[in-house]
Write a protein that holds these residues in place. Sequence first.
Motif, short mmCIF file in Angstrom:
data_model
loop_
_atom_site.label_atom_id
_atom_site.label_comp_id
_atom_site.label_asym_id
_atom_site.label_seq_id
_atom_site.Cartn_x
_atom_site.Cartn_y
_atom_site.Cartn_z
N ARG A 26 0.81 -1.22 0.00
CA ARG A 26 0.00 0.00 0.00
C ARG A 26 0.84 1.26 0.00
NH1 ARG A 26 -5.62 -0.88 -0.77
NH2 ARG A 26 -6.06 -2.99 -0.03
N LEU A 27 2.01 1.19 -0.63
CA LEU A 27 2.84 2.38 -0.77
C LEU A 27 2.29 3.31 -1.85
CD1 LEU A 27 6.39 0.79 -0.44
CD2 LEU A 27 5.01 1.90 1.32
N VAL A 28 1.44 2.78 -2.71
CA VAL A 28 0.71 3.58 -3.69
C VAL A 28 -0.77 3.27 -3.55
CG1 VAL A 28 2.62 3.73 -5.34
CG2 VAL A 28 1.02 1.82 -5.48
N ARG A 29 -1.59 4.21 -3.91
CA ARG A 29 -3.04 4.03 -3.78
C ARG A 29 -3.55 3.03 -4.83
NH1 ARG A 29 -5.38 10.02 -3.97
NH2 ARG A 29 -3.97 10.01 -5.76
N PRO A 30 -4.49 2.17 -4.47
CA PRO A 30 -5.05 1.23 -5.44
C PRO A 30 -5.72 1.90 -6.64
CG PRO A 30 -5.64 0.62 -3.19
CD PRO A 30 -5.03 1.98 -3.12
N THR A 31 -6.14 3.15 -6.44
CA THR A 31 -6.74 3.87 -7.56
C THR A 31 -5.69 4.40 -8.54
OG1 THR A 31 -6.75 5.86 -6.17
CG2 THR A 31 -8.78 4.56 -6.26
N ASP A 32 -4.41 4.35 -8.13
CA ASP A 32 -3.33 4.80 -9.00
C ASP A 32 -2.64 3.62 -9.70
OD1 ASP A 32 -3.78 7.43 -8.30
OD2 ASP A 32 -2.33 7.39 -6.65
N LEU A 33 -2.44 2.54 -8.97
CA LEU A 33 -1.71 1.40 -9.52
C LEU A 33 -2.14 0.14 -8.80
CD1 LEU A 33 0.57 0.66 -11.54
CD2 LEU A 33 2.20 0.90 -9.65
N VAL A 34 -2.26 -0.95 -9.56
CA VAL A 34 -2.63 -2.24 -8.97
C VAL A 34 -1.49 -3.22 -9.18
CG1 VAL A 34 -5.10 -1.84 -9.35
CG2 VAL A 34 -3.76 -3.02 -11.10
N PRO A 35 -1.40 -4.29 -8.37
CA PRO A 35 -0.31 -5.26 -8.52
C PRO A 35 -0.36 -5.96 -9.87
CG PRO A 35 -1.40 -5.50 -6.40
CD PRO A 35 -2.25 -4.56 -7.20
N PRO A 36 0.79 -6.39 -10.39
CA PRO A 36 0.82 -7.11 -11.68
C PRO A 36 -0.06 -8.36 -11.69
CG PRO A 36 3.03 -6.42 -11.06
CD PRO A 36 2.15 -6.11 -9.89
N THR A 37 -0.14 -9.07 -10.56
CA THR A 37 -1.00 -10.27 -10.53
C THR A 37 -2.47 -9.89 -10.71
OG1 THR A 37 -0.98 -10.11 -8.10
CG2 THR A 37 0.58 -11.63 -9.12
N VAL A 38 -2.86 -8.75 -10.14
CA VAL A 38 -4.23 -8.28 -10.32
C VAL A 38 -4.47 -7.87 -11.77
CG1 VAL A 38 -5.92 -6.53 -9.61
CG2 VAL A 38 -4.39 -7.56 -7.91
N MET A 39 -3.46 -7.21 -12.38
CA MET A 39 -3.57 -6.86 -13.80
C MET A 39 -3.77 -8.11 -14.65
SD MET A 39 -0.50 -4.11 -14.34
CE MET A 39 -0.14 -2.82 -13.16
N LEU A 40 -3.00 -9.15 -14.34
CA LEU A 40 -3.09 -10.39 -15.12
C LEU A 40 -4.46 -11.03 -14.97
CD1 LEU A 40 -1.36 -12.21 -16.94
CD2 LEU A 40 -0.72 -13.50 -14.89
#
Length: 248
Positions: A26-40
């Motif tokens: 949670r060093l970045v907001r989920p509305t700004d960037l999501v984890p690569p596994t979530v992207m996949l």
Amino acid sequence: MISRRARRLLALGAVLAVLEGVCRARLVRPTDLVPPTVMLRAMAAALMEPATLDNIWQTLSSVAASVAIAAVAGIAAGIALHALPRLRRACEPFIASYYALPLFALYPVLVVILGIGMAPIVFTGTLYAAMSVLIGTLSGLDHVPAVFGKVAKVHRLGRARALASIYVPSCSAEILGGITLAVSYAFVAVIASEFLLAPAGIGHDIADSYMSFKIERMYGLMLALVILVIALNGLLRHLRVRIGAPAI
């Protein structure tokens, strides 16, 4: 000794691992960037939807049409400029500064003239893609050995036949290199155009996901687009190597 490809894969894996850790912590907001596994996972879910596949097909159709038109126009213009040195010298400042021009500013005008749909998108993609093919054609023709011209004279070939059977095939690697760049430029122009007013396409789908705050889906679609472009560029690069050109 680790190969270059293995080093690249290790570097990519390290970057993805760091990105995953940063997002999970949670060093970045989920509305700004999501984890690569979530992207996949989001990409896999999006690709299961027929509407997404239709949008991808719409984008690929626009890119293919743009590249095809750009290839024909760029090769023809390159041949003409190579045959007319004075005209080429007059056009060289324009060629050198072509990509510095705000070509995308013409898109609203094209929408007024051509309407909303594929036509202005394809036209914009062609504008961005054609110059790389023209430059590749000029570069290839400049490096054709002079002996090829003597061969054409010995066999009494006309200008058109000499171009079709000797000159263009001999610089096919440079032309294909220009077409490879044209694919990248066409993708950029088509996706950017779809962000604005297009009723369909993967760019429209990404913009709609962003406006609807579907961040995971947006990144999933972007990941699918990146993989698609890398695969196409890799295929063209392999083809270019097969016909005898060095890899770039």
